[in-house]
Design an enzyme around this catalytic site. Structure first.
Site, PDB file in Angstrom:
ATOM      1  N   LYS A 186      21.602 -27.200 -20.582  1.00 36.40           N
ATOM      2  CA  LYS A 186      22.509 -28.215 -21.122  1.00 36.40           C
ATOM      3  C   LYS A 186      23.900 -27.625 -21.323  1.00 36.40           C
ATOM      4  CE  LYS A 186      18.775 -30.833 -23.017  1.00 36.40           C
ATOM      5  NZ  LYS A 186      17.614 -30.662 -23.842  1.00 36.40           N
ATOM      6  N   GLN A 245      16.731 -30.466 -30.012  1.00 34.97           N
ATOM      7  CA  GLN A 245      15.733 -30.089 -29.001  1.00 34.97           C
ATOM      8  C   GLN A 245      14.330 -30.144 -29.599  1.00 34.97           C
ATOM      9  OE1 GLN A 245      16.597 -29.473 -25.765  1.00 34.97           O
ATOM     10  NE2 GLN A 245      14.434 -29.296 -25.250  1.00 34.97           N
ATOM     11  N   ASP A 251      19.833 -38.888 -26.669  1.00 33.10           N
ATOM     12  CA  ASP A 251      18.450 -38.916 -26.169  1.00 33.10           C
ATOM     13  C   ASP A 251      17.905 -40.351 -26.168  1.00 33.10           C
ATOM     14  OD1 ASP A 251      17.243 -36.479 -25.400  1.00 33.10           O
ATOM     15  OD2 ASP A 251      17.099 -35.800 -27.482  1.00 33.10           O
TER      16      ASP A 251
HETATM   17  N1  GUN Z   1      12.204 -31.445 -25.217  1.00 32.14           N
HETATM   18  C1  GUN Z   1      11.661 -31.742 -24.017  1.00 32.14           C
HETATM   19  N2  GUN Z   1      12.258 -32.814 -23.473  1.00 32.14           N
HETATM   20  C2  GUN Z   1      13.202 -33.208 -24.355  1.00 32.14           C
HETATM   21  C3  GUN Z   1      14.172 -34.267 -24.354  1.00 32.14           C
HETATM   22  O1  GUN Z   1      14.277 -35.085 -23.442  1.00 32.14           O
HETATM   23  N3  GUN Z   1      14.981 -34.331 -25.448  1.00 32.14           N
HETATM   24  C4  GUN Z   1      14.863 -33.458 -26.484  1.00 32.14           C
HETATM   25  N4  GUN Z   1      15.677 -33.614 -27.529  1.00 32.14           N
HETATM   26  N5  GUN Z   1      13.989 -32.466 -26.516  1.00 32.14           N
HETATM   27  C5  GUN Z   1      13.171 -32.351 -25.446  1.00 32.14           C
END
Ligand code: GUN
Length: 285
Positions: A49, A92, A115
């Site tokens: 990211k 996350q 998200d």
């Molecule tokens: N962990 C695994 N996939 C995701 C996601 O799409 N968003 C977040 N915040 N954590 C994750």
């Protein structure tokens, strides 16, 4: 032989479009990523990211915490909600067991919830208002658009019913006038349903679940899963790619399919949130 849906290339196209559009904004979009704990997969996702933010010209800020209490995390989210330079907040997952995940996700300002996990955004999606959309299903929809796959009137079957992928995936396809069936671990005869699918989206997390005899000739097959093969250590999907690609009209590889698109849509959501916060987008509600 099926047409390979190249998620890597599509994602690169999306990122480049965002980079170009970002250069015209009055300020850089800001994304705050919060990582609690030491989960190795999460560390990789967060680093990716950070790279994507740099590519798109965003101001990315990562908060890495070895450990913290729920109250400390809520306080940080409260500060980021008020920070005018932060357009998106992403916590996350998974979080350590002592932290209530729902309570944390619901503390994020829905307009910064890139998200799209907040119940407000889930509700907005359900009633069809334009909003930030959950990254993985929105990435799959972008694949359909890019490859000219029209969903209207199609039988679309989703295998998996998670809040992050399965449920929103079905809703987005319904929005495009598909007839949608949800299958899951309690579905008695999975193959009976998957064989009817013009479009099959698989997000069960069970390596090798979908074999060629479960797929209709000419179907579009989207594999959302990321399983680590216990023998080779490599990532594989839920679909037996080598045999299913001989029957499908379109298929996504793993890796290089849905995964890169999820990342790209996150950047698109940060960009959309930033435009909204700058008063440049009247679509968002
Ligand atoms: N962990 C695994 N996939 C995701 C996601 O799409 N968003 C977040 N915040 N954590 C994750």
């Amino acid at each position: 032989m099926a047409i390979l849906i190249d998620g890597k290339q599509l994602a690169a196209d999306v990122r480049n479009r965002i980079k170009e559009a970002t250069s015209k904004l009055p300020r850089r979009p800001g994304l705050a990523v919060i990582l609690v704990g030491e989960d190795p997969a999460s560390q990789v996702y967060v680093r990716n990211k950070e790279k994507d933010c740099i590519h798109c010209g965003f101001a990315g800020q990562t908060y890495r915490m070895e450990d913290c209490s729920e109250e400390e995390l809520l306080a940080l989210i409260g500060r980021l909600n008020k920070n005018e330079n932060i357009d998106g907040i992403l916590v996350q997952l998974p979080l350590p067991a002592h932290i209530n995940e729902r309570r944390i996700l619901e503390a994020i300002d829905p307009d910064k919830d890139v998200d799209a996990f907040h119940p407000t955004n889930v509700g907005r999606m359900l009633v069809g208002k334009p909003v930030l959309l959950p990254c993985t299903p929105a990435g799959v929809m972008e694949m359909f658009r890019a490859y000219g796959i029209d969903l209207a009137g199609k039988n679309c079957v989703v295998v998996g019913r998670s809040n992050i992928v399965g449920k929103p995936m079905g809703l987005l396809m319904l929005r495009e006038d598909a007839t949608v069936t949800f299958c899951h671990s309690k579905t008695p005869d999975l193959a009976e349903h998957t064989r009817q699918a013009d479009v099959l989206v698989v997000a069960a997390g069970r390596q090798g679940l979908i074999s060629a005899d479960m797929v209709k000739e000419g179907a579009v097959v989207i594999d959302v899963a990321m399983n680590r093969d216990p023998e080779t250590g490599k990532f594989t999907g839920d679909v037996l790619f080598d045999e299913v690609e001989k029957k499908a009209s379109h298929i996504t590889p793993v890796p290089g399919g849905v995964g890169p698109m999820t990342r790209a849509i996150l950047m698109q959501n940060v960009f959309a949130a930033a435009k909204y916060h700058m008063g440049l987008d009247t679509d968002e509600e």
